[in-house]
Design a protein around this motif. Structure first.
Motif, PDB file in Angstrom:
ATOM      1  N   VAL A  13      41.313  31.774  43.915  1.00 58.50           N
ATOM      2  CA  VAL A  13      40.616  32.861  43.232  1.00 58.50           C
ATOM      3  C   VAL A  13      40.543  32.536  41.742  1.00 58.50           C
ATOM      4  CG1 VAL A  13      41.430  34.552  44.915  1.00 58.50           C
ATOM      5  CG2 VAL A  13      42.720  34.202  42.795  1.00 58.50           C
ATOM      6  N   PRO A  14      39.556  33.107  41.037  1.00 58.11           N
ATOM      7  CA  PRO A  14      39.502  32.899  39.588  1.00 58.11           C
ATOM      8  C   PRO A  14      40.500  33.812  38.886  1.00 58.11           C
ATOM      9  CG  PRO A  14      37.665  34.245  40.305  1.00 58.11           C
ATOM     10  CD  PRO A  14      38.395  33.821  41.545  1.00 58.11           C
ATOM     11  N   GLU A  15      40.953  33.383  37.741  1.00 59.14           N
ATOM     12  CA  GLU A  15      41.868  34.193  36.944  1.00 59.14           C
ATOM     13  C   GLU A  15      41.275  35.574  36.687  1.00 59.14           C
ATOM     14  OE1 GLU A  15      42.937  32.244  33.333  1.00 59.14           O
ATOM     15  OE2 GLU A  15      44.099  33.929  32.558  1.00 59.14           O
ATOM     16  N   GLY A  16      42.114  36.596  36.819  1.00 63.46           N
ATOM     17  CA  GLY A  16      41.667  37.971  36.614  1.00 63.46           C
ATOM     18  C   GLY A  16      41.236  38.676  37.879  1.00 63.46           C
ATOM     19  N   ALA A  17      41.087  37.950  38.970  1.00 59.61           N
ATOM     20  CA  ALA A  17      40.649  38.558  40.227  1.00 59.61           C
ATOM     21  C   ALA A  17      41.759  39.402  40.846  1.00 59.61           C
ATOM     22  CB  ALA A  17      40.209  37.473  41.207  1.00 59.61           C
ATOM     23  N   GLU A  57      54.168  50.426  44.079  1.00 59.22           N
ATOM     24  CA  GLU A  57      53.626  49.658  42.971  1.00 59.22           C
ATOM     25  C   GLU A  57      54.741  49.136  42.079  1.00 59.22           C
ATOM     26  OE1 GLU A  57      49.984  51.557  41.550  1.00 59.22           O
ATOM     27  OE2 GLU A  57      50.527  50.883  39.536  1.00 59.22           O
ATOM     28  N   ASP A  58      54.528  47.896  41.570  1.00 56.02           N
ATOM     29  CA  ASP A  58      55.468  47.319  40.613  1.00 56.02           C
ATOM     30  C   ASP A  58      54.670  46.417  39.690  1.00 56.02           C
ATOM     31  OD1 ASP A  58      58.562  45.330  40.831  1.00 56.02           O
ATOM     32  OD2 ASP A  58      57.527  46.272  39.156  1.00 56.02           O
ATOM     33  N   GLY A  59      54.306  46.976  38.546  1.00 60.21           N
ATOM     34  CA  GLY A  59      53.505  46.194  37.609  1.00 60.21           C
ATOM     35  C   GLY A  59      52.156  45.860  38.191  1.00 60.21           C
ATOM     36  N   ARG A  60      51.818  44.585  38.226  1.00 55.27           N
ATOM     37  CA  ARG A  60      50.522  44.165  38.767  1.00 55.27           C
ATOM     38  C   ARG A  60      50.528  44.057  40.288  1.00 55.27           C
ATOM     39  NH1 ARG A  60      49.194  39.285  37.945  1.00 55.27           N
ATOM     40  NH2 ARG A  60      51.199  38.452  37.250  1.00 55.27           N
ATOM     41  N   PHE A  61      51.655  44.295  40.909  1.00 55.19           N
ATOM     42  CA  PHE A  61      51.796  44.121  42.353  1.00 55.19           C
ATOM     43  C   PHE A  61      51.854  45.479  43.066  1.00 55.19           C
ATOM     44  CE2 PHE A  61      52.576  39.568  42.342  1.00 55.19           C
ATOM     45  CZ  PHE A  61      53.071  39.342  41.067  1.00 55.19           C
ATOM     46  N   THR A  62      51.134  45.571  44.186  1.00 54.27           N
ATOM     47  CA  THR A  62      51.180  46.755  45.038  1.00 54.27           C
ATOM     48  C   THR A  62      51.392  46.310  46.467  1.00 54.27           C
ATOM     49  OG1 THR A  62      49.681  48.011  43.603  1.00 54.27           O
ATOM     50  CG2 THR A  62      49.945  48.788  45.877  1.00 54.27           C
ATOM     51  N   ALA A  63      52.427  46.845  47.095  1.00 55.53           N
ATOM     52  CA  ALA A  63      52.680  46.574  48.506  1.00 55.53           C
ATOM     53  C   ALA A  63      52.206  47.772  49.311  1.00 55.53           C
ATOM     54  CB  ALA A  63      54.158  46.322  48.751  1.00 55.53           C
ATOM     55  N   ILE A  76      47.543  41.842  44.232  1.00 55.57           N
ATOM     56  CA  ILE A  76      47.888  41.375  42.896  1.00 55.57           C
ATOM     57  C   ILE A  76      46.686  41.642  41.994  1.00 55.57           C
ATOM     58  CG2 ILE A  76      48.691  39.447  41.474  1.00 55.57           C
ATOM     59  CD1 ILE A  76      49.562  38.030  44.055  1.00 55.57           C
ATOM     60  N   ARG A  77      46.895  42.482  40.985  1.00 57.04           N
ATOM     61  CA  ARG A  77      45.812  42.783  40.039  1.00 57.04           C
ATOM     62  C   ARG A  77      45.851  41.809  38.880  1.00 57.04           C
ATOM     63  NH1 ARG A  77      47.997  47.454  41.339  1.00 57.04           N
ATOM     64  NH2 ARG A  77      49.313  47.496  39.476  1.00 57.04           N
ATOM     65  N   ASP A  78      44.692  41.583  38.278  1.00 65.64           N
ATOM     66  CA  ASP A  78      44.600  40.725  37.093  1.00 65.64           C
ATOM     67  C   ASP A  78      45.399  39.430  37.318  1.00 65.64           C
ATOM     68  OD1 ASP A  78      45.697  40.925  33.614  1.00 65.64           O
ATOM     69  OD2 ASP A  78      43.983  39.881  34.524  1.00 65.64           O
ATOM     70  N   SER A  79      45.048  38.730  38.370  1.00 64.88           N
ATOM     71  CA  SER A  79      45.816  37.543  38.753  1.00 64.88           C
ATOM     72  C   SER A  79      45.829  36.502  37.633  1.00 64.88           C
ATOM     73  CB  SER A  79      45.252  36.948  40.045  1.00 64.88           C
ATOM     74  OG  SER A  79      43.883  36.648  39.914  1.00 64.88           O
ATOM     75  N   GLN A  80      46.959  35.816  37.525  1.00 63.76           N
ATOM     76  CA  GLN A  80      47.187  34.817  36.496  1.00 63.76           C
ATOM     77  C   GLN A  80      47.472  33.458  37.131  1.00 63.76           C
ATOM     78  OE1 GLN A  80      47.048  35.730  33.095  1.00 63.76           O
ATOM     79  NE2 GLN A  80      46.224  37.586  34.083  1.00 63.76           N
ATOM     80  N   GLN A 110      46.133  29.971  44.993  1.00 63.23           N
ATOM     81  CA  GLN A 110      45.865  29.243  43.755  1.00 63.23           C
ATOM     82  C   GLN A 110      44.962  30.088  42.879  1.00 63.23           C
ATOM     83  OE1 GLN A 110      43.873  25.444  44.146  1.00 63.23           O
ATOM     84  NE2 GLN A 110      44.582  24.771  42.136  1.00 63.23           N
ATOM     85  N   VAL A 111      45.405  30.366  41.661  1.00 58.81           N
ATOM     86  CA  VAL A 111      44.615  31.121  40.694  1.00 58.81           C
ATOM     87  C   VAL A 111      44.089  30.125  39.671  1.00 58.81           C
ATOM     88  CG1 VAL A 111      44.574  32.984  39.019  1.00 58.81           C
ATOM     89  CG2 VAL A 111      46.063  33.149  41.038  1.00 58.81           C
ATOM     90  N   ILE A 112      42.780  30.042  39.614  1.00 58.79           N
ATOM     91  CA  ILE A 112      42.126  29.025  38.797  1.00 58.79           C
ATOM     92  C   ILE A 112      41.788  29.597  37.423  1.00 58.79           C
ATOM     93  CG2 ILE A 112      40.163  27.445  38.689  1.00 58.79           C
ATOM     94  CD1 ILE A 112      40.431  27.166  41.616  1.00 58.79           C
TER      95      ILE A 112
END
Lengths: 113, 115
Positions: A13-17, A57-63, A76-80, A110-112
């Motif tokens: 995925v691209p960064e930020g996805a 929810e925990d930061g950018r992560f949601t289960a 994963i939000r705003d992936s890095q 992989q976050v590109i």
């Protein structure tokens, strides 16, 4: 049929996805649900842990857990680029008083940049 | 760093041989778990020890054995090694005996290659 099914990917995925990682399971006795992150050449580390249906929810992560559908997800939000790793779902039940943890095979992300 | 240590990091040996993998749990943790990770099978639970006693057994072959010593470190013995035993072997530790909120912390693993 495996008790826990997980697509091994790889997922690019691209960064930020927003990333969505999923597992399905067949054993209704699974009570607790976990997500582990494993960087290359490292041991798995616990990311999130939940035991009820719904979202956590925990930061950018949601289960997310849907026990009626036997389906769990990790968003994963705003992936890095630093999120690039293998993500393993894991499920726990009690068998004869002892815990039994079953892992999915892991999805390689992989976050590109 | 999880606090769990494993030695050696890498091990290369031949078929038919015997090897010993060592694990030191986090300070204060009483349980040690052993897992095998391969590309096609993922992470497979082998065995758990709690305070020196075997607590739970998973998909551990009869050629494999483990023990936990009074100082709580653990060893996994693999004998009559086969090519298919090549894998990453992880040790994890937890504070309790494996209850619902007992989090496992994983070590860095030992990569075993059987030639």
């Amino acid at each position: 049929q495996k008790e826990v099914e997980q697509d091994p990917g790889p997922l690019s995925v691209p960064e930020g996805a927003i990333v969505s990682l999923n597992c399905t399971y067949s054993n209704s006795a699974f009570q607790y649900f976990m997500w582990y992150r494993q960087y290359s050449r490292k041991g798995p580390e616990l990311l999130m842990y939940t035991y009820s249906s719904g979202n956590k929810e925990d930061g950018r992560f949601t289960a997310q857990v849907d026990k009626s559908s036997k389906y769990i997800s990790l968003f994963i939000r705003d992936s890095q680029p630093s999120d690039s790793a293998t993500y393993l779902c894991a499920m726990r039940t009690r068998t004869g008083g002892y815990q039994k943890v079953t892992f999915g095979i892991g999805t390689k992300l992989q976050v590109i940049p | 760093d999880s606090g769990v240590t494993q030695t050696p990091k890498h091990l290369i040996t031949a078929t038919g041989q015997r090897v010993t993998l060592r694990c030191s749990p986090r300070s204060g943790d009483l349980s040690v778990y052993w897992y095998q990770q391969s590309l096609d099978q993922g992470l497979q639970f082998l065995i758990q020890y709690y305070n020196g006693e075997e607590r739970a057994k998973g998909n551990i072959l009869e050629r494999f054995s483990a023990q936990q010593f009074p100082d709580l470190h653990s060893e996994l013995n693999l004998s009559s090694l086969e090519l298919g035993d090549s894998a990453l072997y992880f040790c994890a530790s937890s504070a309790g005996g494996g209850g619902n909120t007992d989090t496992q912390y994983f070590g860095p693993g030992t990569r075993l290659t059987v030639l």
